[in-house]
Design a protein around this motif. Structure first.
Motif, PDB file in Angstrom:
ATOM      1  N   LEU A 176      31.376  49.719  60.864  1.00 41.92           N
ATOM      2  CA  LEU A 176      32.810  49.506  60.559  1.00 41.92           C
ATOM      3  C   LEU A 176      33.087  49.718  59.074  1.00 41.92           C
ATOM      4  O   LEU A 176      32.165  49.687  58.249  1.00 41.92           O
ATOM      5  CB  LEU A 176      33.201  48.070  60.934  1.00 41.92           C
ATOM      6  N   PRO A 177      34.365  49.888  58.711  1.00 42.13           N
ATOM      7  CA  PRO A 177      34.699  49.943  57.285  1.00 42.13           C
ATOM      8  C   PRO A 177      34.416  48.585  56.628  1.00 42.13           C
ATOM      9  O   PRO A 177      34.425  47.552  57.313  1.00 42.13           O
ATOM     10  CB  PRO A 177      36.208  50.213  57.262  1.00 42.13           C
ATOM     11  N   GLU A 178      34.188  48.607  55.342  1.00 42.08           N
ATOM     12  CA  GLU A 178      33.902  47.347  54.647  1.00 42.08           C
ATOM     13  C   GLU A 178      35.148  46.474  54.576  1.00 42.08           C
ATOM     14  O   GLU A 178      36.274  46.979  54.581  1.00 42.08           O
ATOM     15  CB  GLU A 178      33.379  47.634  53.233  1.00 42.08           C
ATOM     16  N   TYR A 179      34.933  45.155  54.471  1.00 43.11           N
ATOM     17  CA  TYR A 179      35.994  44.144  54.301  1.00 43.11           C
ATOM     18  C   TYR A 179      36.580  44.265  52.880  1.00 43.11           C
ATOM     19  O   TYR A 179      35.961  44.852  51.990  1.00 43.11           O
ATOM     20  CB  TYR A 179      35.393  42.741  54.501  1.00 43.11           C
ATOM     21  N   PRO A 180      37.758  43.670  52.645  1.00 40.44           N
ATOM     22  CA  PRO A 180      38.362  43.748  51.306  1.00 40.44           C
ATOM     23  C   PRO A 180      37.604  42.901  50.284  1.00 40.44           C
ATOM     24  O   PRO A 180      37.000  41.884  50.651  1.00 40.44           O
ATOM     25  CB  PRO A 180      39.763  43.166  51.507  1.00 40.44           C
ATOM     26  N   HIS A 181      37.647  43.330  49.043  1.00 42.27           N
ATOM     27  CA  HIS A 181      37.053  42.569  47.937  1.00 42.27           C
ATOM     28  C   HIS A 181      38.156  42.050  47.023  1.00 42.27           C
ATOM     29  O   HIS A 181      39.199  42.695  46.859  1.00 42.27           O
ATOM     30  CB  HIS A 181      36.141  43.470  47.097  1.00 42.27           C
ATOM     31  N   TYR A 182      37.891  40.910  46.379  1.00 40.45           N
ATOM     32  CA  TYR A 182      38.786  40.367  45.348  1.00 40.45           C
ATOM     33  C   TYR A 182      37.935  39.876  44.191  1.00 40.45           C
ATOM     34  O   TYR A 182      36.778  39.491  44.381  1.00 40.45           O
ATOM     35  CB  TYR A 182      39.575  39.169  45.902  1.00 40.45           C
ATOM     36  N   THR A 183      38.518  39.897  42.993  1.00 39.67           N
ATOM     37  CA  THR A 183      37.831  39.287  41.852  1.00 39.67           C
ATOM     38  C   THR A 183      38.876  38.588  40.972  1.00 39.67           C
ATOM     39  O   THR A 183      40.061  38.560  41.307  1.00 39.67           O
ATOM     40  CB  THR A 183      37.024  40.341  41.065  1.00 39.67           C
ATOM     41  N   ARG A 184      38.452  38.006  39.858  1.00 35.79           N
ATOM     42  CA  ARG A 184      39.375  37.296  38.970  1.00 35.79           C
ATOM     43  C   ARG A 184      40.491  38.224  38.452  1.00 35.79           C
ATOM     44  O   ARG A 184      40.211  39.418  38.270  1.00 35.79           O
ATOM     45  CB  ARG A 184      38.594  36.715  37.792  1.00 35.79           C
ATOM     46  N   PRO A 185      41.681  37.741  38.213  1.00 33.17           N
ATOM     47  CA  PRO A 185      42.138  36.354  38.314  1.00 33.17           C
ATOM     48  C   PRO A 185      42.473  35.974  39.764  1.00 33.17           C
ATOM     49  O   PRO A 185      42.825  36.843  40.560  1.00 33.17           O
ATOM     50  CB  PRO A 185      43.410  36.344  37.451  1.00 33.17           C
ATOM     51  N   ALA A 186      42.373  34.673  40.049  1.00 31.16           N
ATOM     52  CA  ALA A 186      42.632  34.201  41.414  1.00 31.16           C
ATOM     53  C   ALA A 186      44.103  34.365  41.781  1.00 31.16           C
ATOM     54  O   ALA A 186      44.455  34.425  42.959  1.00 31.16           O
ATOM     55  CB  ALA A 186      42.198  32.743  41.553  1.00 31.16           C
ATOM     56  N   GLY A 192      47.931  36.158  45.433  1.00 25.36           N
ATOM     57  CA  GLY A 192      46.756  35.286  45.487  1.00 25.36           C
ATOM     58  C   GLY A 192      45.559  35.954  46.147  1.00 25.36           C
ATOM     59  O   GLY A 192      45.587  37.123  46.522  1.00 25.36           O
ATOM     60  N   VAL A 193      44.503  35.154  46.213  1.00 27.17           N
ATOM     61  CA  VAL A 193      43.251  35.567  46.854  1.00 27.17           C
ATOM     62  C   VAL A 193      43.098  34.694  48.095  1.00 27.17           C
ATOM     63  O   VAL A 193      43.438  33.509  48.054  1.00 27.17           O
ATOM     64  CB  VAL A 193      42.074  35.338  45.875  1.00 27.17           C
ATOM     65  N   PRO A 194      42.622  35.228  49.216  1.00 22.88           N
ATOM     66  CA  PRO A 194      42.445  34.395  50.411  1.00 22.88           C
ATOM     67  C   PRO A 194      41.622  33.137  50.103  1.00 22.88           C
ATOM     68  O   PRO A 194      40.550  33.235  49.504  1.00 22.88           O
ATOM     69  CB  PRO A 194      41.708  35.338  51.378  1.00 22.88           C
ATOM     70  N   GLU A 195      42.179  31.987  50.501  1.00 28.12           N
ATOM     71  CA  GLU A 195      41.568  30.690  50.192  1.00 28.12           C
ATOM     72  C   GLU A 195      40.097  30.633  50.582  1.00 28.12           C
ATOM     73  O   GLU A 195      39.265  30.075  49.864  1.00 28.12           O
ATOM     74  CB  GLU A 195      42.316  29.566  50.932  1.00 28.12           C
ATOM     75  N   VAL A 196      39.769  31.210  51.725  1.00 28.04           N
ATOM     76  CA  VAL A 196      38.408  31.095  52.256  1.00 28.04           C
ATOM     77  C   VAL A 196      37.379  31.650  51.252  1.00 28.04           C
ATOM     78  O   VAL A 196      36.260  31.143  51.163  1.00 28.04           O
ATOM     79  CB  VAL A 196      38.286  31.813  53.629  1.00 28.04           C
ATOM     80  N   LEU A 197      37.769  32.650  50.466  1.00 26.85           N
ATOM     81  CA  LEU A 197      36.826  33.263  49.521  1.00 26.85           C
ATOM     82  C   LEU A 197      36.547  32.344  48.338  1.00 26.85           C
ATOM     83  O   LEU A 197      35.557  32.518  47.626  1.00 26.85           O
ATOM     84  CB  LEU A 197      37.363  34.612  49.020  1.00 26.85           C
TER      85      LEU A 197
END
Ligand code: SAM
Length: 220
Positions: A176-186, A192-197
């Motif tokens: 499958l394609p890769e999941y989304p990535h997030y980094t700072r700032p929150a 925002g960034v998904p809370e679970v991360l």
């Protein structure tokens, strides 16, 4: 691994050979070579192409020229898996990249102009590969696409060995394609960034990533 690029425009690869992950692979024992069809052409005036039988626009790279170039480098029997780049080839994907990365030696034949005499595909190559259903001006960019996807799988190419293990279309992600990535700032401009991360709960993060990967695989 050794990769030989057969081309009329070796200077296209100057930039490619200088990139960090490529240099890393070279430092770990890989080798890149560039072969100009003109250097071994049996025709006078360094000619390599001719007009198409049956008429039509453009020039076609000759079969005797391509054969001479292969023989000049390999002799009678090529030790390399010889691949023609062509829009009408087998679609290039991550699975094929992994297959090629397991080869010790690749030869990538770049076409130009109207294309390459069909007898090259029929008699001189092991595979014909397309990088997509569109037409590039020459095989050089296509060869770089293939080489890039292959080289980043070689040991020592990437800074983090794991980067090439769990990524889009890999076995680790079930293709499958890769999941989304997030980094700072929150939070940025209210985005925002998904809370679970941010939760520190590894199991929940893994499940969230699995779901996002599956969503990305769905058309639309
Ligand atoms: N007349 C050809 C046709 O209509 O299919 C296009 C020739 S193209 C201008 C010249 C060369 O670029 C081809 O011989 C091939 O080596 C390369 N090329 C162009 N598009 C490509 C693609 N999508 N995948 C792989 N190679 C490609």
């Amino acid at each position: 691994m050794r990769i030989d690029f057969f081309t009329l425009f070796g200077e296209w690869f100057d930039w490619f050979g200088g990139q960090r992950h490529v240099r890393n692979a070279l430092e770990h024992g890989s080798e890149l070579r560039y072969v100009n069809y003109r250097d071994s052409t049996p025709l006078s005036g360094r000619q390599v192409d001719d007009s198409p039988y049956g008429g039509g626009a453009g020039m076609v790279l000759r079969v005797d020229v391509v054969d001479a170039a292969l023989r000049a480098v390999y002799g009678e029997d090529s030790p390399a898996r010889v691949i023609l780049l062509t829009p009408a080839g087998r679609p290039f994907d991550e699975r094929l990249a992994a297959e090629l990365a397991a080869e010790p030696h690749l030869a990538l034949l770049c076409g130009r102009y109207e294309g390459v005499d069909e007898r090259v595909r029929a008699h001189l190559v092991d595979d014909a590969i397309s990088v997509g259903p569109y037409v590039l001006s020459g095989g050089e960019l296509a060869a770089m696409v293939v080489a890039d996807a292959v080289i980043r799988k070689l040991p020592g190419s990437l800074g983090h060995a794991d980067s090439a293990v769990e990524e889009s279309f890999s076995a680790a992600l079930g293709g499958l394609p890769e999941y989304p990535h997030y980094t700072r700032p929150a939070s940025y401009r209210g985005w925002g960034v998904p809370e679970v991360l941010l939760s520190g709960d590894h199991a929940k993060v893994a499940e969230w990533r699995r779901v996002r990967s599956r969503e990305r695989a769905e058309p639309g």
